[in-house]
Design a protein around this motif. Structure first.
Motif, PDB file in Angstrom:
ATOM      1  N   ASN A 102     -24.611 -27.605   1.353  1.00 40.73           N
ATOM      2  CA  ASN A 102     -26.106 -27.872   1.357  1.00 40.73           C
ATOM      3  C   ASN A 102     -26.596 -27.911  -0.250  1.00 40.73           C
ATOM      4  N   THR A 103     -25.483 -28.028  -1.351  1.00 43.21           N
ATOM      5  CA  THR A 103     -25.907 -27.859  -2.764  1.00 43.21           C
ATOM      6  C   THR A 103     -25.166 -29.181  -3.551  1.00 43.21           C
ATOM      7  N   GLY A 104     -26.043 -30.183  -3.564  1.00 42.17           N
ATOM      8  CA  GLY A 104     -25.527 -31.280  -4.248  1.00 42.17           C
ATOM      9  C   GLY A 104     -25.945 -32.565  -3.985  1.00 42.17           C
ATOM     10  N   PRO A 105     -25.839 -33.717  -4.639  1.00 41.26           N
ATOM     11  CA  PRO A 105     -26.557 -34.948  -4.512  1.00 41.26           C
ATOM     12  C   PRO A 105     -26.184 -35.792  -3.400  1.00 41.26           C
ATOM     13  N   MET A 106     -26.829 -36.795  -2.973  1.00 39.98           N
ATOM     14  CA  MET A 106     -26.423 -37.882  -2.058  1.00 39.98           C
ATOM     15  C   MET A 106     -26.399 -39.268  -2.989  1.00 39.98           C
ATOM     16  N   LEU A 107     -25.502 -40.045  -2.851  1.00 41.67           N
ATOM     17  CA  LEU A 107     -25.434 -41.247  -3.478  1.00 41.67           C
ATOM     18  C   LEU A 107     -24.999 -42.240  -2.627  1.00 41.67           C
ATOM     19  N   THR A 108     -25.461 -43.774  -2.682  1.00 38.83           N
ATOM     20  CA  THR A 108     -24.832 -44.870  -2.054  1.00 38.83           C
ATOM     21  C   THR A 108     -24.606 -45.947  -2.994  1.00 38.83           C
ATOM     22  N   TYR A 109     -23.577 -46.366  -2.846  1.00 36.85           N
ATOM     23  CA  TYR A 109     -23.204 -47.524  -3.744  1.00 36.85           C
ATOM     24  C   TYR A 109     -22.852 -48.942  -2.929  1.00 36.85           C
ATOM     25  N   MET A 110     -22.880 -50.153  -3.426  1.00 33.67           N
ATOM     26  CA  MET A 110     -22.362 -51.202  -2.944  1.00 33.67           C
ATOM     27  C   MET A 110     -21.432 -51.985  -3.790  1.00 33.67           C
ATOM     28  N   ALA A 111     -20.819 -52.979  -3.597  1.00 36.07           N
ATOM     29  CA  ALA A 111     -19.852 -54.040  -4.302  1.00 36.07           C
ATOM     30  C   ALA A 111     -19.407 -54.902  -3.671  1.00 36.07           C
ATOM     31  N   THR A 112     -19.671 -56.027  -4.241  1.00 39.75           N
ATOM     32  CA  THR A 112     -19.421 -57.331  -3.738  1.00 39.75           C
ATOM     33  C   THR A 112     -17.896 -57.679  -3.726  1.00 39.75           C
ATOM     34  N   CYS A 113     -17.400 -58.103  -2.446  1.00 39.08           N
ATOM     35  CA  CYS A 113     -15.815 -58.278  -2.270  1.00 39.08           C
ATOM     36  C   CYS A 113     -15.302 -59.797  -3.207  1.00 39.08           C
ATOM     37  N   ASN A 114     -16.389 -60.398  -3.339  1.00 42.83           N
ATOM     38  CA  ASN A 114     -15.848 -61.718  -4.083  1.00 42.83           C
ATOM     39  C   ASN A 114     -15.056 -62.393  -3.023  1.00 42.83           C
ATOM     40  N   GLY A 115     -15.378 -62.758  -1.741  1.00 44.61           N
ATOM     41  CA  GLY A 115     -14.475 -63.592  -0.801  1.00 44.61           C
ATOM     42  C   GLY A 115     -14.449 -62.349   0.228  1.00 44.61           C
ATOM     43  N   SER A 116     -13.236 -62.283   1.054  1.00 45.09           N
ATOM     44  CA  SER A 116     -13.232 -61.308   2.219  1.00 45.09           C
ATOM     45  C   SER A 116     -12.835 -59.988   1.727  1.00 45.09           C
ATOM     46  N   CYS A 117     -13.622 -59.029   2.404  1.00 47.50           N
ATOM     47  CA  CYS A 117     -13.230 -57.588   2.045  1.00 47.50           C
ATOM     48  C   CYS A 117     -12.026 -57.041   2.432  1.00 47.50           C
ATOM     49  N   ASP A 118     -11.424 -57.696   3.504  1.00 48.66           N
ATOM     50  CA  ASP A 118     -10.091 -57.157   3.917  1.00 48.66           C
ATOM     51  C   ASP A 118      -8.881 -57.212   2.825  1.00 48.66           C
ATOM     52  N   SER A 119      -9.269 -58.063   1.785  1.00 51.23           N
ATOM     53  CA  SER A 119      -8.159 -58.266   0.928  1.00 51.23           C
ATOM     54  C   SER A 119      -8.337 -57.525  -0.445  1.00 51.23           C
ATOM     55  N   ALA A 120      -9.843 -57.097  -0.341  1.00 49.75           N
ATOM     56  CA  ALA A 120     -10.337 -56.543  -1.627  1.00 49.75           C
ATOM     57  C   ALA A 120      -9.892 -55.193  -2.198  1.00 49.75           C
TER      58      ALA A 120
END
Length: 342
Positions: A102-120
């Motif tokens: 219970n001691t620390g930050p929460m963070l959320t990120y995103m990144a574009t896969c530039n196409g299908s994410c299956d191969s990213a």
């Protein structure tokens, strides 16, 4: 749409499990999605989440696993799913219950896969931060942290997909950082989503994992047990500047009062590091307590009308904290652990 069926997921390993964990499932717009099930073979698992194999934290920011945990890769063809989500939608991630840190930050990120994410490759993508929260009130030593709020809200954290980012395939990465040990403990998990109805704003100030964090970040090498922490009310959230559609894509300063329990996002364009400041008048204290427990919970199927009930458990704590109580790879005996779907 990937739907959940009624199931009880029981993990046993010589009656021992790690007192850690990660994101087990997601929900948005009335839809529910299981995450990957660690300690189970990847064969035949079907999920939007990328594979992660154990509950241990990542404690090396230069490791490739800092991106999406170990191993963080897409599942085999036909098993890895990508779920559709409209731009501007709030996504909720569910951690295992109870979450122990219970001691620390929460963070959320995103990144574009530039196409299908299956191969990213998650390590080659350009990540931008869409949500962050750190010290919400009180002091570094005894204050109320974002991870504590996550625990108090049924072990969940909700972040909104920016409405202005372009339509396309993305990885979304939820993370909490536990500061009770040094090195700190990173818990990242990634899921694959396809954003619809997006805009035209390409996020700036991106970074790569590894690379988004350093071994000298003030927000991760901080001593939460030291003398200075007893009165310190400022905390610098690690990572790149927070991205917002309003144009505030540089690091900002936020201030939390003793009554604030929600994430504050500033819309200024100052270039000072992102910090949270808590009021010195807060009377709430929190100490980190690691404990063994025996938990058996049965998961049930859900639809969009599911009602979620959270249970708050209060445990006794003392005013004396062990300096950097490493939990690392320590094992805590329980007979079994089962996960309740959100």
């Amino acid at each position: 749409m990937f739907k959940l069926s009624s199931a009880a997921i029981t993990l046993t390993a010589a009656s021992q499990v790690l007192a850690h964990g990660g994101v087990l499932s997601y929900s948005w717009s009335g839809q529910w999605f299981w995450g990957f099930k660690p300690y189970n073979t990847a064969t035949s698992q079907t999920t939007i989440q990328r594979e992660w194999d154990k509950y241990d934290p990542i404690q090396d920011v230069t490791s490739s696993y800092i991106a999406c945990n170990s191993v963080g890769t897409a599942l085999a063809s036909g098993y890895q799913l990508t779920a559709s989500v409209a731009a501007g939608t709030a996504i909720t991630a569910y951690w295992n219950n109870p979450w122990p840190h219970n001691t620390g930050p929460m963070l959320t990120y995103m990144a574009t896969c530039n196409g299908s994410c299956d191969s990213a490759d998650a390590n080659s993508l350009d990540w931008f931060k869409i949500d962050e929260a750190g010290l919400l009130s009180g002091t570094v030593a005894t204050g109320y942290w974002a991870s504590g709020k996550m625990i108090d809200t049924n072990n969940t954290w909700t972040s909104t997909v920016p409405s202005c980012i372009p339509t396309g395939n993305y990885l979304i990465r939820f993370e909490t950082i536990a500061l009770h040990s040094q090195p700190a403990q990173w818990y990242p998990e990634c899921a694959q989503v396809s954003v619809t109805g997006g805009g035209s704003t390409v996020p700036a100030n991106t970074c790569k994992f590894p690379g988004c964090y350093t071994t000298s970040d003030p927000g991760t090498v901080i001593d939460i047990y030291g003398q200075a922490a007893q009165t310190e009310t400022n905390y610098t959230i690690p990572g790149p500047p927070l991205f917002t559609c309003g144009g505030s894509n540089t690091r900002t300063t936020t201030k939390a009062s003793s009554t604030t329990t929600t994430t504050t996002k500033a819309s200024t364009t100052t270039t000072s590091p992102t910090t949270t400041k808590a009021s010195s008048t807060t009377t709430r204290t929190t100490t980190t307590t690691t404990k063994a427990s025996t938990t058996t919970v049965t998961t049930t199927s859900r639809t969009s009308s599911t009602s979620k009930t959270s249970t708050t458990t209060t445990t006794a704590s003392t005013a004396t904290a062990t300096h950097y109580g490493q939990c690392g790879d320590h094992l805590y005996p329980v007979s079994a652990i089962e996960y309740t779907s959100p």
